[in-house]
Design a protein around this motif. Sequence first.
Motif, PDB file in Angstrom:
ATOM      1  N   THR A   1       0.951  -1.184   0.095  1.00 31.10           N
ATOM      2  CA  THR A   1       0.214   0.004  -0.046  1.00 31.10           C
ATOM      3  C   THR A   1       0.713   1.290   0.177  1.00 31.10           C
ATOM      4  OG1 THR A   1      -1.707   1.153   1.187  1.00 31.10           O
ATOM      5  CG2 THR A   1      -0.155   0.024   2.401  1.00 31.10           C
ATOM      6  N   GLU A   2       0.276   2.257  -0.833  1.00 32.37           N
ATOM      7  CA  GLU A   2       0.936   3.619  -0.764  1.00 32.37           C
ATOM      8  C   GLU A   2       0.809   4.354   0.567  1.00 32.37           C
ATOM      9  OE1 GLU A   2      -0.351   5.826  -4.077  1.00 32.37           O
ATOM     10  OE2 GLU A   2       0.769   4.135  -5.408  1.00 32.37           O
ATOM     11  N   ASN A   3      -0.171   4.013   1.509  1.00 29.14           N
ATOM     12  CA  ASN A   3      -0.251   4.472   2.634  1.00 29.14           C
ATOM     13  C   ASN A   3       0.363   3.793   3.815  1.00 29.14           C
ATOM     14  OD1 ASN A   3      -1.403   5.555   5.072  1.00 29.14           O
ATOM     15  ND2 ASN A   3      -3.606   5.559   4.644  1.00 29.14           N
TER      16      ASN A   3
ATOM     17  N   GLU B   1      -9.040  -3.515   0.717  1.00 23.46           N
ATOM     18  CA  GLU B   1     -10.478  -2.742   0.846  1.00 23.46           C
ATOM     19  C   GLU B   1     -10.076  -1.412   0.333  1.00 23.46           C
ATOM     20  OE1 GLU B   1     -14.384  -1.818   3.264  1.00 23.46           O
ATOM     21  OE2 GLU B   1     -13.045  -3.025   4.251  1.00 23.46           O
ATOM     22  N   VAL B   2      -8.958  -1.010   1.224  1.00 23.72           N
ATOM     23  CA  VAL B   2      -8.486   0.666   0.917  1.00 23.72           C
ATOM     24  C   VAL B   2      -7.901   0.736  -0.549  1.00 23.72           C
ATOM     25  CG1 VAL B   2      -6.666   2.268   1.511  1.00 23.72           C
ATOM     26  CG2 VAL B   2      -7.820   1.073   3.471  1.00 23.72           C
ATOM     27  N   ASN B   3      -6.966  -0.228  -0.793  1.00 23.33           N
ATOM     28  CA  ASN B   3      -6.408  -0.140  -2.233  1.00 23.33           C
ATOM     29  C   ASN B   3      -7.471  -0.183  -3.462  1.00 23.33           C
ATOM     30  OD1 ASN B   3      -3.758   0.086  -1.263  1.00 23.33           O
ATOM     31  ND2 ASN B   3      -3.574  -2.133  -1.439  1.00 23.33           N
TER      32      ASN B   3
ATOM     33  N   LEU C   1     -10.690   0.541  -3.126  1.00 24.65           N
ATOM     34  CA  LEU C   1     -11.521   1.622  -3.152  1.00 24.65           C
ATOM     35  C   LEU C   1     -10.638   2.757  -3.819  1.00 24.65           C
ATOM     36  CD1 LEU C   1     -13.975   3.125  -2.161  1.00 24.65           C
ATOM     37  CD2 LEU C   1     -12.673   3.602   0.030  1.00 24.65           C
ATOM     38  N   ALA C   2      -9.398   3.024  -3.620  1.00 24.66           N
ATOM     39  CA  ALA C   2      -8.770   4.022  -4.192  1.00 24.66           C
ATOM     40  C   ALA C   2      -8.648   3.965  -5.784  1.00 24.66           C
ATOM     41  CB  ALA C   2      -7.285   4.113  -3.541  1.00 24.66           C
ATOM     42  N   LEU C   3      -8.594   2.640  -6.349  1.00 21.71           N
ATOM     43  CA  LEU C   3      -8.571   2.361  -7.663  1.00 21.71           C
ATOM     44  C   LEU C   3      -9.893   2.946  -8.222  1.00 21.71           C
ATOM     45  CD1 LEU C   3      -6.503  -0.971  -7.684  1.00 21.71           C
ATOM     46  CD2 LEU C   3      -5.788   1.012  -8.324  1.00 21.71           C
ATOM     47  N   PHE C   4     -10.974   2.515  -7.466  1.00 24.73           N
ATOM     48  CA  PHE C   4     -12.282   2.696  -8.062  1.00 24.73           C
ATOM     49  C   PHE C   4     -12.521   4.347  -8.099  1.00 24.73           C
ATOM     50  CE2 PHE C   4     -14.405  -1.521  -6.925  1.00 24.73           C
ATOM     51  CZ  PHE C   4     -13.651  -2.251  -7.976  1.00 24.73           C
TER      52      PHE C   4
END
Length: 469
Positions: free
Chosen positions: A276-278, A298-300, A302-305
């Motif tokens: 992850t970048e975060n 889930e975070v990744n 969501l960011a892609l979407f």
Amino acid sequence: MSAGRTVEAAGCVTWWGFGPARDLLSSDKTVRSDGELNVLLVGSGDPRHILKTITGLTHSDTLHVWVIENSMEVVARQLLLLYLSLLTPENISLHKKTEVFLEVFGNSEIRKETEETLKHAAAQLSLSITHTLESSDSHTHPCLDTSLLKFKERDELLRIFKLWERPPSVPASVCKVWDARVRQHLGTRYDSRQGGFDWDLSMKLHQRGCGVISKHQYVKWRESGVAFEMREGLYQTANQSLLSTRLFNHRGERVAVRGYWGDIVSSPYLSFGIETENKDLLNKQNNQHVKTAQDISEVNILALFECLATRGSSSLNEDAPNPSSSCCQSTDSLTTEEQTQNNPASSQTHTEAEQQTRALDLLNVSGVKVSFLSPDSLNKLPLKNKYRSLFNSIFCSASMVHQLDSSLREIAAPDAALVIELVKFLLDLSKEQVSGFADRVKEIAEESGFTATHDQSSDAYAEFTRKKD
């Protein structure tokens, strides 16, 4: 560990990749031309690289991704996952879309609500394929293009989508199918499988940089095939997109058996859940990761979407429909309209088909197109002028690397990047086997006209650039 047992663990169908998502145009060595950027994916198994590469595009970039898989069942699932990715925010919230995507992506069993979404997607994709089969002048869709597949391959896609839409009235028990695979893989170790699962996680995955994969979630997936449980509910409905047919020899006859024939050891967390970048998501307390691979996935996603939603637009306009802009709307509907005006007898049928096609309200991601090629097309590409020196970046999975040869150089653009998936996360391989595979990959790449880059950023992939002429 025997080679046979290793193959049994990884499965004979690649439903997800054995390495994290990558922006395949991010290499410093990749020359970004002013025109269209072309990326070839060979055996990627899922759309992780497609989605990640889109996030790295500038506003003026145009991207054409060409996909080759080794079976039409994997092509069908790629189309399904891309379809889910392109659902508009007006029809489904980004958070809900993320949950549905991950359920379909990594769970052998899903919630009833998710099954309904899967069935609807299968029906729409089936309609889209039917449209290309019936049209004598089959144009591509702006984003998803299956027109380069053979007619028999599109017929096979249609059969698969129909099966997802209307599964058998008495389906095979996914629990029993999964358990049979686990029993076959573990053999006499089955009764002590909990210890085996823990060993694979702590001594293999964690040692190879996957410390965010939690014991509870990994063991649950190894036991049942359910990797992502983001909502409370009953995960008891078979995920038809993860079932496929495998041929066995039985008393001299070939028998087709429908079941789960994918990975049962490495896990679907690898694609989106281990990087992850975060960096805050990688924090630890008491030497334990605070967040899990499911959280990071889930975070990744969501960011892609969110990136897709920013770059894309919902093109369905009921007041003034624009057939050329919908992501799954065929551009030949104008031609069809002219034909139906000249043929009143078929007008009603065509009108109904057009209305159904317009109902595919997906994001039209500006400047992005994904084309699917036949499974046997890799070595035939150099024979066609359109593919010569075309691809700015080429990705090849570990399971397909044996198909690479010197003809690859002919379809690679000058300074093209070649990224090959390694077997770091195939857990039943020894360190010597992993190292030996990496050496063999380097040999194959050099024989194909590529040289290794000096700044290898990941040991999950080997990176090469095209040799100068």
